[in-house]
Design an enzyme around this catalytic site. Structure first.
Site, PDB file in Angstrom:
ATOM      1  CG  HIS A  90     -21.145  30.526  -6.263  1.00 31.08           C
ATOM      2  ND1 HIS A  90     -21.529  29.212  -6.294  1.00 31.08           N
ATOM      3  CD2 HIS A  90     -20.539  30.715  -5.065  1.00 31.08           C
ATOM      4  CE1 HIS A  90     -21.176  28.625  -5.150  1.00 31.08           C
ATOM      5  NE2 HIS A  90     -20.573  29.520  -4.387  1.00 31.08           N
ATOM      6  CG  ASP A 120     -26.526  33.313  -7.330  1.00 32.62           C
ATOM      7  OD1 ASP A 120     -27.056  33.383  -6.195  1.00 32.62           O
ATOM      8  OD2 ASP A 120     -25.418  32.778  -7.542  1.00 32.62           O
ATOM      9  CD  GLN A 144     -22.521  36.027  -0.973  1.00 37.90           C
ATOM     10  OE1 GLN A 144     -22.542  36.833  -0.046  1.00 37.90           O
ATOM     11  NE2 GLN A 144     -22.001  34.819  -0.857  1.00 37.90           N
ATOM     12  CE  LYS A 157     -24.072  31.742   0.255  1.00 36.52           C
ATOM     13  NZ  LYS A 157     -22.696  31.310   0.519  1.00 36.52           N
ATOM     14  CB  CYS A 172     -17.660  28.460  -5.244  1.00 44.21           C
ATOM     15  SG  CYS A 172     -17.483  27.301  -3.893  1.00 44.21           S
TER      16      CYS A 172
HETATM   17  C1  LIG Z   1     -23.264  34.121  -5.260  1.00 43.25           C
HETATM   18  C2  LIG Z   1     -23.543  32.756  -4.743  1.00 43.25           C
HETATM   19  N1  LIG Z   1     -24.351  31.930  -5.445  1.00 43.25           N
HETATM   20  C3  LIG Z   1     -24.633  30.698  -5.028  1.00 43.25           C
HETATM   21  C4  LIG Z   1     -24.122  30.200  -3.859  1.00 43.25           C
HETATM   22  C5  LIG Z   1     -24.471  28.805  -3.457  1.00 43.25           C
HETATM   23  O1  LIG Z   1     -25.205  28.815  -2.287  1.00 43.25           O
HETATM   24  P1  LIG Z   1     -25.396  27.449  -1.471  1.00 43.25           P
HETATM   25  O2  LIG Z   1     -24.015  26.930  -1.198  1.00 43.25           O
HETATM   26  O3  LIG Z   1     -26.104  27.857  -0.258  1.00 43.25           O
HETATM   27  O4  LIG Z   1     -26.151  26.530  -2.348  1.00 43.25           O
HETATM   28  C6  LIG Z   1     -23.288  31.016  -3.080  1.00 43.25           C
HETATM   29  C7  LIG Z   1     -22.703  30.587  -1.792  1.00 43.25           C
HETATM   30  O5  LIG Z   1     -21.957  29.660  -1.638  1.00 43.25           O
HETATM   31  C8  LIG Z   1     -22.981  32.312  -3.551  1.00 43.25           C
HETATM   32  O6  LIG Z   1     -22.178  33.115  -2.852  1.00 43.25           O
END
Ligand SMILES: Cc1ncc(COP(=O)(O)O)c(C=O)c1O
Ligand SMILES: Cc1ncc(COP(=O)(O)O)c(C=O)c1O
Lengths: 410, 152, 410, 152
Positions: A123, A199, A202, A225, A367
């Protein structure tokens, strides 16, 4: 405990709602999840009865609020099996958690030429902070490639990790649904002398998470999430790493002392929690953890495996070659997040058509633009299922797709 | 609800009004500084150890009745004691304040055997969780000072 | 419109509550304010009916949520008379806002030897980020001193600003209540070629704010001090400054493109809003702005002036030399935040005694340790009044002080 | 609720299926790139201006029906026009998409006088606010390209 999505669904007020007379088929939980009554109530009740500053004032109201706040920290710590709640740092979201590591650990430990290994399915939150260090510090990035079915291609992992200082990777892809072998990746990284950043944005909402079994060094995730409020995320890290790191943001709460000529830091986790924290949101995140714990994360995972299986079968049986579902076909290594291409219709147009049936899917690059380019698309449609979805939602998706091609005459 | 009389026992107020062992010590005594980030209390502990025994200890700084009296009682309690005994006392006191310490070489039995004496008066602080940090400030600073002693 | 605190108070559920059978006298609003029913409801209703991702998905639910979210940005912009809503960046709190400026503008523009001017009454949030740049960059700090009654001593201002790049100062002290002459300070800074950063965290909740009249370059504030939710703050800045600044945190939403070898930024404000924002909290902050706007900020200010006047008179008449109230005596240049010393009783002990009467005041250094040292204390007790307080609260405070000295026999 | 027929007019779908002026131009034509961060659409506009008139324009990239058809119609509409006229057209189109532009030298009367022709078909997009960025992508990229033209 048996898991019943229909019962779960009743806990979510928004899913009771109709739009233009029809129910909402919410298939965008990989983006952000809906909130159960239990979480909404916890926040409301806290604001109505117990709201007060945290860790600053001494009166009862403030002491009680602090206790609720720190209780939520313990809950979050237990939820991921952290050795100590003090290793849980509250941030505003997973993005801040990852930036915190890149900025604080990174600036203290990475210098020109140092190697950080990422994967092709990251991401942006786990790419851009490193690009920023490339620009500022001259670190170098290496990328773990993917197999044809969207898993990590580990053939050259040892070579990629050779001499690396950091391996930062997702535990589950938000595009492909792929679950990565976190424990194995941590072992490989440590064998090469690299620290690991997971990370888990998910992963935590959908699986039993155990940071100790993983053997990870840093783990980032977001409340929104996982049925929790927006505005709060978490970073777990080994105490020794947090202790040794310089601070990230400066201000109140993170200091032991401030003088005209300098400052000293408070112990962790306060050191990384500058300013007034998301008080109500942390309490709400604690309620979300309670909620998920009561459901049982093993049940959640089983439910989502069944659902992914059903959805993939339904869509492929119905549409054959007209639909391409990205990512692994093996349910054991994927979650219920399905990115797909349908009859050459642009995902944005597709999502617009599905929306006529209140079927909410995300269309876009999710993203993850580098991954998109590898998939040869600049966007996919993505249906992501969660605890409140069941087979009827997969059917609604399949039905709604029917009308899509008519419009475009394709 | 716990009342103020649980917190402000007479002996505590006595130590607050008339703190024992206040002052500073010159090197080779070690000096450590502690902060209570909540209320701004600051404390300096000066520790003079000879042959593994606390030869002298002094406390300086500013603070509330709880942090000041705890520091005063602490200084009395550790003066003249061997370092192992001091460690067990710290552990025992922190235990009374419901601060959990990780297992180490001091056994539970050793800790339980420690006499708290006047320090028992601080027991009531546990009912006021926010004040626990006041009560333990001097003790944490003592630990810091001990960690800075030259290796024997 | 006439302003009636008793009516206002009814909007705040927590103030209806009793603790141990007695009402709560909440005098800690400079720390964080309580939340009116209107804000709690806006958040609840949003979560129950409209929650969805922002700026990412195309379906109606998401489009409507985005509209509510961006609507809140417009409200916040209008509340401070920003020329454009796009100049409002949402952060997690004022601390992040100030760190954003120090880190992003600072790293791009400040080099060894460059001078940043602060004042002796700054909050740690406006000190520590600069200390971090002192350590990292070798910038130098200069400090505007205070007069005996706790105002800024501007005698040598021109000299202090001479050659400075930045003047960063509070619009209202969270300890002394002092309101600073922001417009004059901005003019002096600009005349010297310095940019201005206004910490308006204590000002925006209590006064009519007009960033254009001020002529400021950056203005930071927090939602939780102005009846809004925790977990969100704002940074306003001139568009041209924001446009020219490098990004702060990297991740989703703040990019135009991401490739394996680099990224480009989205336009402001997205550029500075990496990751999922505090969606519900921004909507709640919009509701708080509506609430305050309906009360009328000029009325709020007038109410607080009256209340400060009453409280100061009551306390000094009753306790004479036994009480020392810090900060200006002239009500025109101070808010209703009263730090005081009472009969040599340590503030922490004092607040404990007041708490027996449910009188909630903060005792401590108020995240302003340099100022504390100048006051010759390491802590003060602080009673801070807001819209829901009235004269009876000042009386309760005065009454509760009565018992304090008995205990300590002082 | 607006129906899909408001969005997907036949003329739009025609431009989507058979885009006009697709391709690239070699320098000295200028090239500008636009991104729709929401859906990932990317567009490249190649602009060849001779003596203040759009001599040729080509569009490349990927996108949804709205962004692609809007780009196609735009290319037709601006080809052969003088730059002032193009600016007025952009303004008029963005106005139809409810994007407010700051006052500049183009008067409201000039803007209102501009004929949109086929582009009127995109009117329905305003009812789908999320899609406005799709419709304006090509136009914003055109502005970018114009800003990169060598000064006359
Ligand atoms: C795999 C992953 N990493 C990081 C993020 C970033 O999370 P957040 O937008 O809550 O900071 C997301 C979600 O948008 C994600 O799906
Ligand atoms: C003057 C001032 N500046 C900055 C802050 C920091 O605000 P926050 O804690 O919301 O980040 C505060 C409040 O704590 C304050 O009073």
């Amino acid at each position: 405990m048996s898991f019943d999505a229909a019962t779960v669904r009743k806990d979510f007020p928004i899913l009771d709602r109709t739009l233009d007379g029809r129910p909402i088929v919410y298939l965008d939980s990989a983006n952000t999840s809906q909130k159960p009554r239990q979480v909404i109530d916890a926040m409301t009740q806290f604001m109505e009865n117990s709201y007060a500053p945290i860790n600053r004032s001494a009166y009862k109201l403030a002491a009680d609020a602090t206790e609720l706040f720190e209780g939520a920290r313990r809950k979050v710590g237990e939820f991921i099996n952290a050795p100590s709640a003090d290793e849980v740092v509250f941030t505003k979201n997973a993005t801040e958690s990852l930036n915190l590591v890149a900025s604080s650990w990174g600036r203290a430990n990475l210098h020109a030429g140092d190697v950080v290994v990422l994967t092709h399915m990251e991401h942006h939150a786990n790419i851009v902070p490193w690009h920023m260090l490339v620009a500022e510090r001259g670190i170098r990035l290496r990328w773990v490639p993917l197999t044809a079915d969207g898993q990590l291609d580990l053939t050259d992992l040892a070579t990629l990790l050779d001499g690396a200082k950091v391996f930062s990777f997702t535990a589950m892809s938000n595009v492909l649904g792929t679950i990565t072998p976190v424990k194995l990746l941590c072992e490989a990284a440590h064998a090469a002398g690299a620290i690991t950043i997971v990370d888990a944005c998910q992963y935590v909402p959908h699986n039993v998470t155990d940071v100790q079994t993983w053997g990870a060094d840093f783990v980032a995730f977001s409340s929104h999430k996982m049925c929790g409020p927006s505005g709060v995320g978490a970073l777990w890290a080994r105490a020794a790493l947090l202790d040794a790191m310089p601070p990230f943001l400066g201000g109140g709460n993170m200091i032991a002392d401030v003088r005209l000529d300098g400052f000293t830091c408070a112990p962790v986790p306060a050191k990384f929690e500058a300013g007034t924290p998301p008080i109500v949101e942390v309490v709400g995140m604690g309620a979300a953890v309670d909620y998920l714990t009561a459901l049982g994360m093993a049940n959640v995972r089983r439910h989502e495996m069944d659902l992914a299986d059903y959805a993939i079968n339904t869509l492929t049986e119905r549409y054959g070659d007209d639909i391409t579902i990205h990512g692994p076909t093996n349910i054991e290594v994927r979650g219920a997040t399905l990115s797909f291409a349908f009859r050459g219709i642009h995902p944005h147009d597709l999502s617009q058509v599905l929306d006529q049936h209140n079927v909410c899917v995300r269309a876009g690059h999710h993203c993850a633009k580098p991954l998109m380019r590898l998939l040869g698309a600049n966007a996919t449609a993505r249906a992501s299922f969660y605890i409140y979805n069941d087979e009827s939602d997969a059917d609604s998706l399949a039905d709604a797709l029917e009308g899509a091609s008519d419009i475009f005459g394709l | 609800m716990p009342g103020l009389e649980d917190l402000y026992r007479e002996i505590i107020l006595d130590h607050y009004r008339t703190p024992r062992n206040r002052g500073e010590l010159a090197p080779p005594a070690v000096r450590a500084e502690g902060h209570n980030p909540l209320c701004g209390d600051e404390i300096q502990v000066y520790l003079d150890v000879v042959d593994g025994v606390v030869n002298d200890i002094k406390v300086a700084g500013q603070g509330c009745s709880i942090s000041q009296s705890s520091a005063s009682m602490m200084s009395q309690a550790v003066k003249g004691k061997g370092l192992a005994e001091v460690r067990a006392l710290v552990r025992r006191f922190r235990g009374m304040m419901s601060v959990e310490d990780a297992e180490d070489e001091i056994t539970a039995a050793e800790t339980a055997a420690v006499k708290l004496g006047d320090l028992e008066a601080l027991q009531g602080v546990v009912k006021f969780p926010v004040r626990i940090k006041c009560a333990t400030l001097a003790w944490n600073t003592l630990l810091l000072a001990m960690s800075e002693l030259p290796a024997a």
